[in-house]
Scaffold this active site. Structure first.
Site, PDB file in Angstrom:
ATOM      1  N   ASP A 132       0.844  -1.188   0.000  1.00  0.00           N
ATOM      2  CA  ASP A 132       0.000   0.000   0.000  1.00  0.00           C
ATOM      3  C   ASP A 132       0.884   1.245   0.000  1.00  0.00           C
ATOM      4  O   ASP A 132       2.104   1.159  -0.010  1.00  0.00           O
ATOM      5  CB  ASP A 132      -0.950  -0.015   1.191  1.00  0.00           C
ATOM      6  CG  ASP A 132      -0.211  -0.046   2.530  1.00  0.00           C
ATOM      7  OD1 ASP A 132       1.033  -0.024   2.536  1.00  0.00           O
ATOM      8  OD2 ASP A 132      -0.886  -0.105   3.571  1.00  0.00           O
ATOM      9  N   SER A 133       0.247   2.415   0.023  1.00  0.00           N
ATOM     10  CA  SER A 133       1.004   3.664  -0.094  1.00  0.00           C
ATOM     11  C   SER A 133       1.556   4.143   1.237  1.00  0.00           C
ATOM     12  O   SER A 133       2.466   4.977   1.273  1.00  0.00           O
ATOM     13  CB  SER A 133       0.095   4.755  -0.649  1.00  0.00           C
ATOM     14  OG  SER A 133      -0.927   5.081   0.289  1.00  0.00           O
ATOM     15  N   ASP A 205      -3.102   8.391  -1.057  1.00  0.00           N
ATOM     16  CA  ASP A 205      -4.420   9.002  -0.982  1.00  0.00           C
ATOM     17  C   ASP A 205      -4.665   9.449   0.447  1.00  0.00           C
ATOM     18  O   ASP A 205      -3.974   9.034   1.370  1.00  0.00           O
ATOM     19  CB  ASP A 205      -5.511   8.022  -1.433  1.00  0.00           C
ATOM     20  CG  ASP A 205      -5.475   6.705  -0.659  1.00  0.00           C
ATOM     21  OD1 ASP A 205      -4.460   6.436   0.020  1.00  0.00           O
ATOM     22  OD2 ASP A 205      -6.436   5.922  -0.736  1.00  0.00           O
ATOM     23  N   ASP A 325      -8.416  -7.844   1.019  1.00  0.00           N
ATOM     24  CA  ASP A 325      -7.350  -8.000   2.004  1.00  0.00           C
ATOM     25  C   ASP A 325      -7.828  -7.605   3.388  1.00  0.00           C
ATOM     26  O   ASP A 325      -8.652  -6.702   3.540  1.00  0.00           O
ATOM     27  CB  ASP A 325      -6.125  -7.155   1.623  1.00  0.00           C
ATOM     28  CG  ASP A 325      -6.299  -5.682   2.006  1.00  0.00           C
ATOM     29  OD1 ASP A 325      -5.957  -5.309   3.142  1.00  0.00           O
ATOM     30  OD2 ASP A 325      -6.793  -4.900   1.159  1.00  0.00           O
TER      31      ASP A 325
END
Length: 416
Positions: A132-133, A205, A325
């Site tokens: 993920d980010s 985000d 997930d």
């Protein structure tokens, strides 16, 4: 972008954006990204569409193997499944695993993982990985999870001071490892994920809380769009055989979800993530998916972020969701609960299992059910043996993989 922008100009733009940009400034249009020829290192193939619903069976082809969809994605926060090693996870059928960029940036550092040859070599995994980010973890420092927010389980003073500020540039926070003040930007998040080397990566985000004013949510969606566009630009400068999924936002506001889906699906992302606040309960989640899923492109894979309990999966798969997930199934195992088809949920500490010398789950061919009885697992738990948590976690991974396989079979039979 169609024209190259120098690093010096990008830094200057970011300094200007940080102070003067209008919060409703629209992100760059799709035309600015120019033509994008997707390499054959990543592709999504739909094998069968159900005649009864929007459910579909497909395959994700990645540099580290194929992922059959729909599927469960286990979360290995620190490049490890808690209590379960990679060979056991492989034997259980786990095809895709999720690691958290935020935690790996802080410990051991993305540069250390890169020096080891990337995440796959570092953790000795030969199957596909997602990262993920880091945005979810950063913004959780401000308001906790939706569960915390709704149930007031997280005390405000425990979170105060960790997320310092959010600007157009990115999010500045204090490291929980050593107290350093760091800024996560769209560019630095992508650069970290390049160093980690996962097969599928996510743009930065903003994660707003569930309880938020409509105009604040709208501003957040616009900010996420600008950050995701910058992330995509950074990614396309050096693809490295990685796929990038966008993240559709908008909370439970249908107009904002439509706006987000229309903008992000016009950009050359390889897949679609469904993120942000997904509702206060399963009913609100499913209502949101019923509205959103028909808006997503049928030729790209999609992923529901942070949701993977079987009750939600069974309702979301007929709506067309491909992958899910969550740390929920593995956390249940570590805390003493087995997921089974033959007995439902089994709380192993209960005395009712003390003399049950039977397999954990009738019909399960997994390692735990083949080799251990409920009575033995009950004994291990009562004796506080660490092996108990390891075996329960492994079984729950097996359960999830088996259930996803059954769902795929039902779709192929047009029974779902």
């Amino acid at each position: 972008m169609s024209a190259a922008v120098s690093p010096t100009l990008r830094r200057l733009q970011r300094k200007v954006w940080k102070w003067v940009i209008d919060p409703y400034t629209t992100p760059p249009p799709a035309e600015q990204f120019g033509p994008y020829e997707r390499g054959d290192f990543f592709r999504f193939t739909v094998l069968h569409r159900s005649r009864r619903s929007r459910a579909r069976v497909g395959q994700l082809h990645t540099p580290h193997g194929v992922v059959n969809t729909p599927n469960f994605v286990a979360v290995g926060t620190n490049a490890a499944l808690k209590m379960v090693d990679q060979p056991r996870a492989n034997d259980a059928g786990l095809e895709l695993m999720f690691c958290n960029t935020f935690h790996l940036m802080l410990q051991p550092g993305a540069d250390v993982v890169a020096a080891a040859g990337g995440l796959h070599r570092f953790m000795q995994r030969d199957r596909p990985l997602m990262t993920d980010s880091g945005g979810f973890q950063v913004f959780s420092l401000a308001h906790g999870s939706v569960y915390d927010e709704l149930n007031m389980k997280t005390r405000k003073r425990e979170l105060e001071g960790r997320l310092l500020r959010v600007t157009e540039d990115g999010a500045t926070f204090r490291s929980y490892v050593d107290g350093r003040i760091l800024t996560l930007t769209p560019e630095s998040s992508v650069q970290a994920q390049k160093a980690l080397g996962a097969d599928i990566i996510i743009p930065l985000d903003e994660l707003p809380p569930y309880h938020i004013e409509p105009e604040a949510l709208r501003r957040s969606v616009y900010l996420s769009h600008r950050w995701e566009a910058r992330s995509l630009q950074e990614h396309l400068r050096d693809v490295r055989q990685q796929a990038m999924y966008c993240v559709v936002h908008g909370g439970v506001d249908e107009s904002l979800r439509r706006l987000s889906a229309e903008y992000l699906t016009a950009l050359p992302f390889d897949g679609i993530g469904i993120g942000g606040s997904l509702g206060k309960d399963r009913q609100e989640l499913i209502a949101l998916l019923q509205f959103l899923m028909p808006l997503l492109p049928a030729d790209k894979p999609n992923h529901l972020l942070g949701i993977a309990d079987m009750e939600s999966i069974e309702q979301a798969v007929p709506l067309g969701v491909d992958t899910f997930d969550s740390c929920y199934p593995t956390r249940l195992g570590r805390h003493g609960t087995l997921l089974t088809r033959s007995r439902g949920r089994v709380r192993i500490r209960s005395r009712q299992w003390e003399r049950v010398f039977e397999p954990v789950d009738e019909g399960c061919g997994g390692f735990v059910s083949r080799h251990h009885t409920l009575a033995y697992l009950h004994h291990l738990w009562r004796a506080h043996e660490p092996l108990a948590a390891a075996l329960l976690t492994l079984h729950n991974i097996q359960y999830m993989c088996d259930e996803m396989r059954r769902l795929r079979e039902r779709i192929l039979d047009d029974a779902l």
